[in-house]
Motif scaffolding. Structure first.
Motif, short mmCIF file in Angstrom:
data_model
loop_
_atom_site.label_atom_id
_atom_site.label_comp_id
_atom_site.label_asym_id
_atom_site.label_seq_id
_atom_site.Cartn_x
_atom_site.Cartn_y
_atom_site.Cartn_z
N ILE A 1 59.27 38.10 78.91
CA ILE A 1 59.53 38.17 77.29
C ILE A 1 59.40 36.87 76.95
O ILE A 1 59.74 35.72 77.45
CB ILE A 1 61.05 38.62 77.32
CG1 ILE A 1 61.24 39.90 77.95
CG2 ILE A 1 61.67 38.79 75.81
CD1 ILE A 1 60.78 41.10 77.48
N ASP A 2 58.89 36.86 75.54
CA ASP A 2 58.51 35.48 74.92
C ASP A 2 59.74 34.94 74.54
O ASP A 2 61.03 35.53 74.18
CB ASP A 2 57.77 35.64 73.62
CG ASP A 2 56.28 36.09 74.14
OD1 ASP A 2 55.84 35.93 75.05
OD2 ASP A 2 55.66 36.74 73.06
N PRO A 3 59.98 33.63 75.03
CA PRO A 3 61.47 32.93 74.46
C PRO A 3 62.02 33.31 73.14
O PRO A 3 63.22 33.24 73.07
CB PRO A 3 61.01 31.48 74.59
CG PRO A 3 59.69 31.47 74.71
CD PRO A 3 59.29 32.58 75.35
N GLU A 4 61.06 33.27 72.17
CA GLU A 4 61.53 33.52 70.59
C GLU A 4 62.05 34.95 70.57
O GLU A 4 63.07 35.17 69.59
CB GLU A 4 60.51 33.38 69.60
CG GLU A 4 59.27 34.30 69.74
CD GLU A 4 58.03 33.63 70.83
OE1 GLU A 4 56.97 34.24 70.43
OE2 GLU A 4 58.41 32.97 71.72
N ASN A 5 61.99 35.63 71.64
CA ASN A 5 62.43 37.43 71.75
C ASN A 5 63.71 37.27 72.48
O ASN A 5 64.02 38.48 72.64
CB ASN A 5 61.59 38.29 71.98
CG ASN A 5 60.45 38.38 70.86
OD1 ASN A 5 60.73 38.59 69.76
ND2 ASN A 5 59.37 38.39 71.25
N PHE B 1 78.97 48.91 78.06
CA PHE B 1 78.41 47.49 77.60
C PHE B 1 78.16 46.55 78.63
O PHE B 1 79.56 46.11 79.37
CB PHE B 1 79.21 47.00 76.60
CG PHE B 1 78.80 45.97 75.89
CD1 PHE B 1 77.85 45.64 75.08
CD2 PHE B 1 79.53 44.48 75.95
CE1 PHE B 1 77.24 44.19 74.41
CE2 PHE B 1 79.09 43.25 75.49
CZ PHE B 1 77.91 43.16 74.58
N LYS B 2 77.08 45.92 78.93
CA LYS B 2 76.88 44.83 80.11
C LYS B 2 76.10 43.61 79.19
O LYS B 2 74.75 43.97 79.30
CB LYS B 2 76.17 45.80 81.22
CG LYS B 2 76.10 44.58 82.41
CD LYS B 2 75.18 45.06 83.61
CE LYS B 2 75.01 44.01 84.61
NZ LYS B 2 76.40 43.45 84.97
N PRO B 3 76.81 42.93 78.93
CA PRO B 3 76.23 41.96 78.17
C PRO B 3 75.09 41.04 78.89
O PRO B 3 75.57 40.64 80.12
CB PRO B 3 77.44 40.61 77.57
CG PRO B 3 78.19 41.13 78.62
CD PRO B 3 78.13 42.44 78.74
N HIS B 4 73.95 40.84 78.51
CA HIS B 4 72.85 40.31 79.45
C HIS B 4 71.65 39.87 78.37
O HIS B 4 71.53 40.24 77.03
CB HIS B 4 72.47 41.10 80.27
CG HIS B 4 71.66 42.55 79.53
ND1 HIS B 4 72.26 43.52 79.20
CD2 HIS B 4 70.44 42.82 79.44
CE1 HIS B 4 71.40 44.42 78.84
NE2 HIS B 4 70.25 43.94 78.89
N VAL B 5 70.90 38.97 78.83
CA VAL B 5 69.69 38.76 78.11
C VAL B 5 68.39 38.96 78.95
O VAL B 5 68.26 38.43 79.96
CB VAL B 5 69.70 37.13 77.77
CG1 VAL B 5 68.54 36.59 77.13
CG2 VAL B 5 70.94 36.57 76.98
N THR B 6 67.71 39.70 78.47
CA THR B 6 66.53 40.17 79.32
C THR B 6 65.36 39.01 79.31
O THR B 6 65.06 38.57 78.27
CB THR B 6 65.88 41.65 78.90
OG1 THR B 6 66.94 42.67 78.82
CG2 THR B 6 64.80 42.03 79.65
N PRO C 1 57.42 42.20 69.30
CA PRO C 1 58.15 41.11 68.60
C PRO C 1 59.40 41.65 67.71
O PRO C 1 59.18 43.08 67.46
CB PRO C 1 57.15 40.60 67.61
CG PRO C 1 56.14 41.58 67.57
CD PRO C 1 56.28 42.53 68.76
N TYR C 2 60.52 41.01 67.51
CA TYR C 2 61.35 41.50 66.85
C TYR C 2 61.74 40.63 65.26
O TYR C 2 61.16 39.44 65.23
CB TYR C 2 62.77 41.18 67.52
CG TYR C 2 62.85 41.80 68.88
CD1 TYR C 2 62.67 43.17 69.19
CD2 TYR C 2 63.11 40.93 69.88
CE1 TYR C 2 62.55 44.02 70.14
CE2 TYR C 2 63.02 41.84 71.15
CZ TYR C 2 63.00 43.15 71.54
OH TYR C 2 62.79 43.76 72.69
N VAL C 3 62.18 41.42 64.32
CA VAL C 3 62.42 40.73 62.90
C VAL C 3 63.58 40.73 62.47
O VAL C 3 64.16 41.64 62.89
CB VAL C 3 61.30 41.55 61.99
CG1 VAL C 3 61.67 40.95 60.85
CG2 VAL C 3 59.86 41.52 62.54
N ILE C 4 63.91 39.43 62.07
CA ILE C 4 65.32 39.53 61.75
C ILE C 4 65.75 40.12 60.08
O ILE C 4 64.78 39.49 59.47
CB ILE C 4 66.00 38.10 61.53
CG1 ILE C 4 66.00 37.43 63.26
CG2 ILE C 4 67.14 37.92 61.04
CD1 ILE C 4 66.62 36.12 63.13
#
Length: 202
Positions: A31-35, A117-122, A167-170
């Motif tokens: 995953i790109d770090p900005e995402n 809910f399992k908090p994580h960062v992919t 990509p994700y958009v805020i």
């Protein structure tokens, strides 16, 4: 319609540290770090009115900032690994924010979240990667340590990518502050812009 979810952003300094781990696992789609993000509540594809109601309900959340720390690497999928992620140390602040996001979803008329809910960062998506290769990678990275960081806001993301990973958009951002005024005119204006983007008129 865009796919929506609320999440916590990962600070750039921590994201950059994770980019140092992007090798040694053949078949991983990094995953790109900005995402990088920590999902609070996945909403999915909803109509514009529901998107507006959820956005407004998120704006009613008032709580103080809190500390969070990522905690080692792991994988989802067992014998058929599908994702590599960074775990999260237990946090009362995170639990409170996640419950508040759940309440906002219910207020918007959305069904209960069906998964625990399992908090994580992919960090990577895995396809066709052998379990022993994942286990070896995790063993090599067993000493990864990440400093704590302050969560001072959360955001509403949208994505039109059906594959996942950005990509994700805020679309909107919500500051954590006990003194936050839910009637702030700047926030209300932002909601109107968001509603118009989703094709909803007041």
């Amino acid at each position: 319609m865009p796919r929506l979810f609320s999440a916590i952003e990962i600070p750039r300094s921590i994201a950059e540290r994770f980019t140092m781990l992007r090798s040694g696992l053949s078949g991983a789609r990094w995953i790109d770090p900005e995402n990088y993000h920590l999902t609070l509540r996945f909403i999915g594809d909803v109509d514009g009115a529901t998107a507006r109601d959820f956005t407004n309900a998120l704006g009613e959340i008032a709580m103080p900032p809190f500390e969070l720390q990522l905690n080692g690497l792991d994988s989802f999928g067992g014998n058929k690994p599908r994702a590599l992620f960074a775990g999260v140390k237990p946090s009362p602040g995170l639990d409170s924010l996640r419950r508040a996001n759940d309440r906002a979803a219910r207020e918007a008329g959305l069904p209960p979240e069906g998964r625990n809910f399992k908090p994580h960062v992919t960090l990577a998506r895995l396809r066709g990667v052998r379990p022993d290769a994942v286990a070896a990678y995790l063993e090599r990275q067993a000493d990864v340590a990440v400093e704590r960081f302050t969560v001072s806001r959360f955001v509403l993301y949208s994505s039109r990518n059906s594959v996942g990973g950005g990509p994700y958009v805020i679309e909107a951002a919500y500051e954590l502050d006990d003194a936050y005024d839910a009637d702030d005119t700047g926030h209300r204006a932002y909601d109107r812009d968001l509603a118009e983007a989703f094709g909803v008129k007041d």
